[in-house]
Write a protein that holds these residues in place. Structure first.
Motif, PDB file in Angstrom:
ATOM      1  N   PHE A  20      -7.075   2.552  -8.854  1.00 18.87           N
ATOM      2  CA  PHE A  20      -6.693   3.115 -10.066  1.00 18.87           C
ATOM      3  C   PHE A  20      -5.146   2.650 -10.279  1.00 18.87           C
ATOM      4  O   PHE A  20      -4.609   2.144 -11.305  1.00 18.87           O
ATOM      5  N   TYR A  21      -4.261   2.930  -9.153  1.00 19.08           N
ATOM      6  CA  TYR A  21      -2.996   2.734  -9.082  1.00 19.08           C
ATOM      7  C   TYR A  21      -2.743   1.132  -9.513  1.00 19.08           C
ATOM      8  O   TYR A  21      -1.655   0.931 -10.219  1.00 19.08           O
ATOM      9  N   GLY A  22      -3.259   0.575  -8.875  1.00 15.95           N
ATOM     10  CA  GLY A  22      -3.146  -1.128  -9.150  1.00 15.95           C
ATOM     11  C   GLY A  22      -3.641  -1.579 -10.611  1.00 15.95           C
ATOM     12  O   GLY A  22      -2.792  -2.380 -11.226  1.00 15.95           O
ATOM     13  N   THR A  23      -4.509  -0.927 -11.083  1.00 18.38           N
ATOM     14  CA  THR A  23      -4.996  -1.407 -12.517  1.00 18.38           C
ATOM     15  C   THR A  23      -4.047  -0.857 -13.326  1.00 18.38           C
ATOM     16  O   THR A  23      -3.894  -1.554 -14.739  1.00 18.38           O
ATOM     17  N   LEU A  24      -3.755   0.390 -13.424  1.00 22.52           N
ATOM     18  CA  LEU A  24      -2.949   1.211 -14.514  1.00 22.52           C
ATOM     19  C   LEU A  24      -1.902   1.904 -14.015  1.00 22.52           C
ATOM     20  O   LEU A  24      -1.020   1.958 -14.702  1.00 22.52           O
ATOM     21  N   GLY A  25      -2.069   2.777 -12.878  1.00 18.49           N
ATOM     22  CA  GLY A  25      -1.010   3.822 -12.588  1.00 18.49           C
ATOM     23  C   GLY A  25       0.183   3.032 -12.392  1.00 18.49           C
ATOM     24  O   GLY A  25       1.335   3.800 -13.027  1.00 18.49           O
ATOM     25  N   ASP A  73      -1.604  14.082 -10.284  1.00 19.51           N
ATOM     26  CA  ASP A  73      -1.680  15.476 -10.210  1.00 19.51           C
ATOM     27  C   ASP A  73      -1.899  15.962 -11.631  1.00 19.51           C
ATOM     28  O   ASP A  73      -0.786  15.928 -12.398  1.00 19.51           O
ATOM     29  N   GLU A  74      -3.062  16.345 -11.889  1.00 15.55           N
ATOM     30  CA  GLU A  74      -3.102  16.806 -13.356  1.00 15.55           C
ATOM     31  C   GLU A  74      -2.884  18.423 -13.400  1.00 15.55           C
ATOM     32  O   GLU A  74      -2.999  18.734 -14.557  1.00 15.55           O
ATOM     33  N   THR A  75      -2.533  19.173 -12.419  1.00 10.99           N
ATOM     34  CA  THR A  75      -2.296  20.594 -12.707  1.00 10.99           C
ATOM     35  C   THR A  75      -0.870  20.604 -13.068  1.00 10.99           C
ATOM     36  O   THR A  75      -0.546  21.684 -13.599  1.00 10.99           O
ATOM     37  N   LYS A  76       0.137  19.599 -13.252  1.00 13.12           N
ATOM     38  CA  LYS A  76       1.344  19.576 -13.708  1.00 13.12           C
ATOM     39  C   LYS A  76       1.376  19.320 -14.998  1.00 13.12           C
ATOM     40  O   LYS A  76       0.956  18.203 -15.317  1.00 13.12           O
ATOM     41  N   THR A  77       2.453  19.723 -15.776  1.00 13.06           N
ATOM     42  CA  THR A  77       2.613  19.253 -17.170  1.00 13.06           C
ATOM     43  C   THR A  77       4.219  18.909 -17.201  1.00 13.06           C
ATOM     44  O   THR A  77       5.144  19.649 -16.965  1.00 13.06           O
ATOM     45  N   PRO A  78       4.625  17.739 -17.269  1.00 15.40           N
ATOM     46  CA  PRO A  78       3.595  16.429 -17.585  1.00 15.40           C
ATOM     47  C   PRO A  78       2.978  15.943 -16.499  1.00 15.40           C
ATOM     48  O   PRO A  78       3.389  16.282 -15.436  1.00 15.40           O
ATOM     49  N   THR A  79       1.913  15.037 -16.489  1.00 14.93           N
ATOM     50  CA  THR A  79       1.405  14.646 -15.273  1.00 14.93           C
ATOM     51  C   THR A  79       1.996  14.112 -14.268  1.00 14.93           C
ATOM     52  O   THR A  79       3.013  13.292 -14.912  1.00 14.93           O
ATOM     53  N   LEU A 122       0.842  -1.292  -0.071  1.00 15.97           N
ATOM     54  CA  LEU A 122      -0.138   0.014  -0.122  1.00 15.97           C
ATOM     55  C   LEU A 122       0.776   1.366   0.026  1.00 15.97           C
ATOM     56  O   LEU A 122       0.323   2.422  -0.532  1.00 15.97           O
ATOM     57  N   SER A 123       1.968   1.060   0.378  1.00 18.53           N
ATOM     58  CA  SER A 123       2.804   2.457   0.640  1.00 18.53           C
ATOM     59  C   SER A 123       3.356   2.956  -0.727  1.00 18.53           C
ATOM     60  O   SER A 123       3.712   4.151  -0.546  1.00 18.53           O
ATOM     61  N   ILE A 124       3.267   2.112  -1.844  1.00 19.42           N
ATOM     62  CA  ILE A 124       3.581   2.543  -3.122  1.00 19.42           C
ATOM     63  C   ILE A 124       2.477   3.450  -3.829  1.00 19.42           C
ATOM     64  O   ILE A 124       2.756   4.029  -4.985  1.00 19.42           O
ATOM     65  N   THR A 146       1.533  11.712  -7.412  1.00 19.27           N
ATOM     66  CA  THR A 146       1.828  12.359  -6.122  1.00 19.27           C
ATOM     67  C   THR A 146       1.330  11.444  -5.017  1.00 19.27           C
ATOM     68  O   THR A 146       0.890  10.571  -5.192  1.00 19.27           O
ATOM     69  N   ALA A 147       1.610  11.889  -3.968  1.00 21.24           N
ATOM     70  CA  ALA A 147       1.273  11.203  -2.549  1.00 21.24           C
ATOM     71  C   ALA A 147      -0.394  10.961  -2.591  1.00 21.24           C
ATOM     72  O   ALA A 147      -1.291  11.791  -2.889  1.00 21.24           O
TER      73      ALA A 147
END
Length: 245
Positions: free
Chosen positions: A205-210, A180-186, A173-175, A189-190
């Protein structure tokens, strides 16, 4: 002999998986666009597939929580059985209404934060639909994992026609990261552990694609984070095959 009905089902499942891989491919060249893909919600993918295959039943929103004592689970208490958080639709991170005031996601978030064993089911016709929070046993009791998997009854297949039923990915879970969509490139973040419903959504989301996006589809890097499971191999193999075509 394959019946027309069975053949159509196999084609539909194949298109589902290819669509996921194509989204990963697109991310490398158009990162803001792939972010928009997920944030539009998995439910919209289901709607798209429904319009393409008129024989497919509509996905209905479910948010069913079994009767239970919702007392917060103490950290690392392995005497407590697995908590059944219930069933709900996959959350859309762009739409708060899909995760706020959601008892299933709140249950998962509480369990993740306290490392209490828990499970839930997401109504999802594309990505792994079962999610678990698994506390580590033995000497390494301060490590907590999430596990995403396809149910044994899943009829989905990958690009090679291999069944996805039973495939899983498990990571610490720690990973888990948020986008953060406000940054370019995306940027990743925590995770939002102050909002437990959103936190549970970010785990999924993180486990399936992120984790694949952030680590450039590199199996060694993903495994170095403590991740394991045949879903990793399936996703990367399908991606590589799409690249070579």
């Amino acid at each position: 002999m394959i019946t027309p009905k069975l053949s159509g089902r196999i084609l539909e499942n194949l298109i589902f998986f290819i669509f996921a891989i194509l989204c990963l491919v697109s991310w490398y060249f158009y990162k803001p666009q792939i972010t928009g893909f997920w944030n539009s919600g998995v439910n919209k993918i289901v709607e798209l597939s429904t319009s393409l295959f008129s024989s497919k039943k509509d996905t209905e929103l479910v948010n069913t929580v079994p009767p239970q004592n919702n007392t917060v689970i103490p950290p690392y208490n392995k005497t407590i059985s697995v908590k059944d958080c219930g069933t709900t639709n996959s959350p859309d991170l762009k739409n708060k209404n899909t995760y706020e005031n959601n008892a299933v996601l709140n249950c998962l978030g509480v369990s993740a934060l306290s490392c209490g064993n828990a499970k839930a089911v997401f109504a999802n016709d594309l990505f792994p639909n079962m999610i678990q929070i698994v506390g580590s046993e033995g000497a390494d009791q301060n490590v907590c994992n999430f596990k995403l998997s396809y149910g044994a009854d899943s009829t989905l297949v990958d690009i090679d026609g291999n069944k996805l039923a039973g495939q899983y990915i498990s990571c610490p879970l720690s990973i888990v990261k948020a986008i953060d969509e406000t940054k370019t490139p995306t940027l990743f973040t925590a995770a939002s552990i102050d909002n437990l419903n959103k936190y549970a959504s970010q785990i999924y989301f993180y486990g399936t694609l992120g984790v694949f996006m952030e680590n450039n589809m590199d199996k060694n890097r993903i495994q170095a984070l403590g991740c394991s499971g045949d879903y990793i191999d399936s996703m990367i193999a399908s991606y590589r095959k799409m690249q070579s075509n």
